[in-house]
Every structure is written in C-alpha cells, then in structure tokens.
Design a protein around this motif. Structure first.
Motif, short mmCIF file in Angstrom:
data_model
loop_
_atom_site.label_atom_id
_atom_site.label_comp_id
_atom_site.label_asym_id
_atom_site.label_seq_id
_atom_site.Cartn_x
_atom_site.Cartn_y
_atom_site.Cartn_z
N PRO A 123 0.85 -1.27 -0.38
CA PRO A 123 0.14 0.34 0.00
C PRO A 123 0.57 1.48 0.05
O PRO A 123 2.08 0.91 0.86
CB PRO A 123 -0.46 -0.36 1.26
CG PRO A 123 0.05 -1.19 2.25
CD PRO A 123 0.84 -1.84 1.47
N SER A 124 0.28 2.37 -0.67
CA SER A 124 0.78 3.15 -0.17
C SER A 124 -0.05 4.56 -0.38
O SER A 124 -1.22 4.62 -0.49
CB SER A 124 1.72 4.42 -1.54
OG SER A 124 0.95 4.21 -2.74
N GLN A 129 1.55 5.73 -5.44
CA GLN A 129 2.73 4.85 -5.64
C GLN A 129 3.72 5.60 -6.45
O GLN A 129 4.64 5.15 -7.46
CB GLN A 129 2.18 3.78 -7.37
CG GLN A 129 1.23 3.46 -6.40
CD GLN A 129 0.23 2.20 -7.21
OE1 GLN A 129 1.28 2.72 -8.13
NE2 GLN A 129 -1.04 2.21 -7.44
N ALA A 130 4.88 6.70 -5.35
CA ALA A 130 5.08 7.17 -6.06
C ALA A 130 6.78 6.93 -6.23
O ALA A 130 7.74 7.82 -5.60
CB ALA A 130 5.20 8.66 -5.52
N TRP A 131 7.05 5.07 -5.73
CA TRP A 131 8.29 5.08 -5.25
C TRP A 131 9.16 4.84 -6.77
O TRP A 131 9.16 5.05 -7.76
CB TRP A 131 7.79 3.33 -5.36
CG TRP A 131 6.97 2.98 -4.16
CD1 TRP A 131 7.53 2.79 -2.82
CD2 TRP A 131 5.78 2.05 -4.83
NE1 TRP A 131 6.35 2.52 -1.86
CE2 TRP A 131 5.96 2.02 -2.96
CE3 TRP A 131 5.16 1.73 -5.66
CZ2 TRP A 131 4.26 1.62 -3.08
CZ3 TRP A 131 4.19 1.51 -5.00
CH2 TRP A 131 3.12 0.81 -3.94
N THR A 132 10.26 4.52 -6.92
CA THR A 132 11.50 4.94 -7.09
C THR A 132 12.27 3.67 -7.29
O THR A 132 12.63 2.88 -5.85
CB THR A 132 12.62 5.78 -7.50
OG1 THR A 132 13.41 6.48 -6.60
CG2 THR A 132 11.75 7.06 -7.85
N PHE A 133 12.67 2.28 -7.89
CA PHE A 133 13.95 1.33 -7.27
C PHE A 133 15.31 1.07 -8.32
O PHE A 133 15.11 1.82 -9.35
CB PHE A 133 12.95 0.35 -7.38
CG PHE A 133 12.01 0.39 -6.31
CD1 PHE A 133 11.65 -0.15 -5.55
CD2 PHE A 133 10.80 0.78 -7.40
CE1 PHE A 133 11.24 -0.46 -4.48
CE2 PHE A 133 9.65 0.51 -6.29
CZ PHE A 133 9.61 -0.24 -4.65
N GLY A 214 13.55 5.03 -3.30
CA GLY A 214 13.34 6.37 -2.84
C GLY A 214 12.20 6.45 -3.63
O GLY A 214 11.22 5.68 -3.58
N SER A 215 12.12 7.53 -4.21
CA SER A 215 10.60 8.23 -3.69
C SER A 215 10.33 9.84 -5.07
O SER A 215 11.67 10.56 -4.22
CB SER A 215 9.55 8.75 -2.95
OG SER A 215 10.14 9.79 -1.61
N PRO A 222 5.99 9.13 1.70
CA PRO A 222 6.81 8.87 1.27
C PRO A 222 7.90 7.73 2.16
O PRO A 222 8.16 6.43 1.53
CB PRO A 222 7.80 9.08 0.85
CG PRO A 222 7.53 11.10 0.95
CD PRO A 222 6.38 10.88 1.26
N THR A 223 8.25 7.85 2.97
CA THR A 223 9.03 7.00 4.28
C THR A 223 8.38 6.16 4.25
O THR A 223 9.42 4.45 4.50
CB THR A 223 9.66 7.36 4.75
OG1 THR A 223 10.48 8.97 5.14
CG2 THR A 223 10.25 6.78 6.06
N GLU A 224 6.79 5.95 4.71
CA GLU A 224 6.02 4.85 5.48
C GLU A 224 5.88 3.71 4.15
O GLU A 224 6.49 2.74 3.97
CB GLU A 224 4.63 5.63 5.67
CG GLU A 224 4.80 5.65 6.99
CD GLU A 224 5.63 7.87 7.25
OE1 GLU A 224 5.96 7.87 5.84
OE2 GLU A 224 5.18 8.45 7.60
N ASP A 225 4.68 4.11 2.99
CA ASP A 225 5.21 3.46 1.48
C ASP A 225 6.39 3.56 1.57
O ASP A 225 6.51 2.07 0.84
CB ASP A 225 4.94 5.01 0.62
CG ASP A 225 3.99 5.38 0.40
OD1 ASP A 225 3.23 5.33 2.05
OD2 ASP A 225 3.61 6.28 -0.18
#
Length: 301
Positions: A123-124, A129-133, A214-215, A222-225
């Motif tokens: 979940p976010s 869904q602003a993640w980066t990998f 990251g985000s 964002p940190t929790e996501d």
C-alpha cells in the motif's frame, strides 16, 4: 495516483451500489438504481473495479505492471481475508532473517525485477505509488557504492574525531556529531580500517546485488510507503531463496552526500528511504530467534 478516470458501463451495472460505498474519495455515487461518476479526484485504488460483480467498472491507470512475474508462476488467484494460512505467513515472517553471509553467485536480473514487482504490491498513502527503485545488479556496482559510502564516513569520522568541532556543533544546537562520536565512531573506524586494508566488506557483507528504494515528490507519506515496499521485498526474497539485509548506513550517506548519490546512480530530486542488500545466502538458519515483548496499550473506550 493522479490522472485516473473511473468509467462505469451503465448497461452492465447491476445497481448494487457497492462501488460507490467503497470509494475512498467520493468520486462515485449511487442514486438507488445505477452508479455513476459524480466528482473528480480518483486516486486509482481500483477498489471499485475489484469488487464489481458485473465487471462494469474500469479504472484507467496505465499498465498493470504486477499482472505477471518473470520468475514466479503466480496463478492469479484473489486471496480473500481468511483464505490464506496465517500459520504459514507467521512462519515466513519469523524465518526471514538479515543475511550477512553471501555466496559470490550473482542474482539474475529477472529475479531482481520480480522483487520490485513484489515490492509495489504494497500500500501507499493516497495510492501515490511514488516509489523509485535503483537496482545494482552486480557485485562491482555494490562495491562502487560501498567505496563511496566509505568515503563519506571517512570524512564524518575526521570531523567527529575533533573535539572542538563536536563541541562547536553542540553549542549551536547540533548534537548529532557528538552523538555519532559516542555511538558509532569506534565501530565505523574499525570497519574502515578493514575496508582500506583488504576490502573486507562490513557494510554489504559480500552481497552481489542491492536495491535503493526512493521516491519522487508528491507522495503524502513517502518514507512509510518505501518501508512497506521494502518489507514486501524482504519477504518475497526469502521465499525466492535469497538473503537480504537493510543497510541503514548507506541510506544516511546517500542522503547527505551527492558523491554517494552519484555512485548509486540516483538523480537529483529523489528522496532515499531504504537500501536492501541481496544475494544468495551462504548460511542456513535452523531455528527462529526471540523477539522482546513490546509496549502494547489497549483502550476500550
């Protein structure tokens, strides 16, 4: 998630109103006969489409990237609450451990991509869904980041070793350097000696891959996501036979030094929340270990 547009096929709609009842943004309404789009602001959660018995609701949110995995043959079953064994889940969670012993074997690229797929099922906040990998796919890439992190801590240790500098920071309300000197300086200094002597890796512990989570701007939490995504990745990795470990020192170095950020291949403008070391474990744990009882509070009224 922005730019999502729910659509309802009025002819197919059965008039149950379930989609409107479950919509967290008030975008859908129900007049007693048919559901309809009554407002803007869809976050693209897909609850409406997921529960419509007539498949009358669709949400245009782009590619469903987690519909298929490359190295995992998932049957695509929707597991309802109570339909999965909690005993098996608890055993998985208790069995996954932070790995600090890896073989030299590389992790195949498709497996790393599947770990990212597993991560983004988390979940976010507001479904952003602003993640980066950023995926480091080789031991050489991990070592390059390790050297940059080592350089950062060499500089920090040099500052922290100076009592005048430490006290000066403390006098202006910045006790972080004094705290670092007390809690981390000795172990970091010892680790740097071993790294400089023969590249003994006490940071990534020989991991042959790593993923920086990251985000981009715009997420509400964002940190929790990112940490929720990281937990998904850790559990999926264990199920796939991989070892993993969160590397907090690398996160701090990336956050504070653009040279470390560059070594990780990160562009400016992205926040970093977690670094996960990955590889094939060179150790087999035979039993679970303990967890302390936390502080737990219950309120009844």
């Amino acid at each position: 998630m922005k730019n999502c547009v729910p659509r309802i096929d009025a002819e197919a709609c059965l008039g149950c109103g379930a989609c409107a009842a479950v919509c967290p943004s008030g975008v859908l309404g129900f007049d007693g006969r048919k559901a309809s789009v009554v407002a803007e602001g869809c976050i693209g959660c897909g609850h409406c489409a997921a529960l419509c018995p007539a498949e009358a609701v669709t949400v245009s949110a782009g590619e469903n990237w987690t519909a298929a995995f490359a190295t995992i043959d998932a049957p695509g079953k929707v597991v309802a609450p109570g339909e999965f064994s909690p005993a098996e889940l608890v055993d998985l969670m208790r069995s996954r451990r932070s790995c600090r012993c890896y073989t030299s074997d590389p992790v195949p690229g498709p497996m790393l991509e599947d770990l990212v797929r597993a991560a983004v099922t988390a979940p976010s906040g507001t479904n952003s869904q602003a993640w980066t990998f950023t995926v480091l796919t080789s031991r050489a890439a991990v070592m390059r980041l390790g050297e940059a992190v080592a350089g950062f801590f060499r500089r920090i240790n040099k500052l922290a070793a100076n009592p005048v500098v430490r006290k000066g920071y403390a006098l202006i309300g910045r006790p972080e350097l004094e705290n670092y000197f007390r809690e981390h300086y000795p172990s970091v200094a010892a680790a740097l000696v071993k790294w400089d002597r023969d590249r003994t890796d006490l940071l990534f512990h020989g991991a042959t891959a790593a993923i920086v989570i990251g985000s981009v701007p715009g997420a509400s939490c964002p940190t929790e996501d990112a940490l929720l995504a990281a937990q998904n990745m850790l559990l999926a990795g264990h199920a796939m036979g991989l070892g993993s470990c969160l590397i907090g020192y690398a996160v701090e170095a990336i956050r504070h030094d653009k040279r470390v950020r560059a070594a990780a291949g990160l562009p400016t403008g992205e926040a970093v929340h977690a670094v996960v070391a990955l590889g094939w474990p060179d150790v087999t744990f035979l039993r679970h270990t303990f967890r302390r009882r936390p502080i737990v509070r219950y309120q009844t009224a």
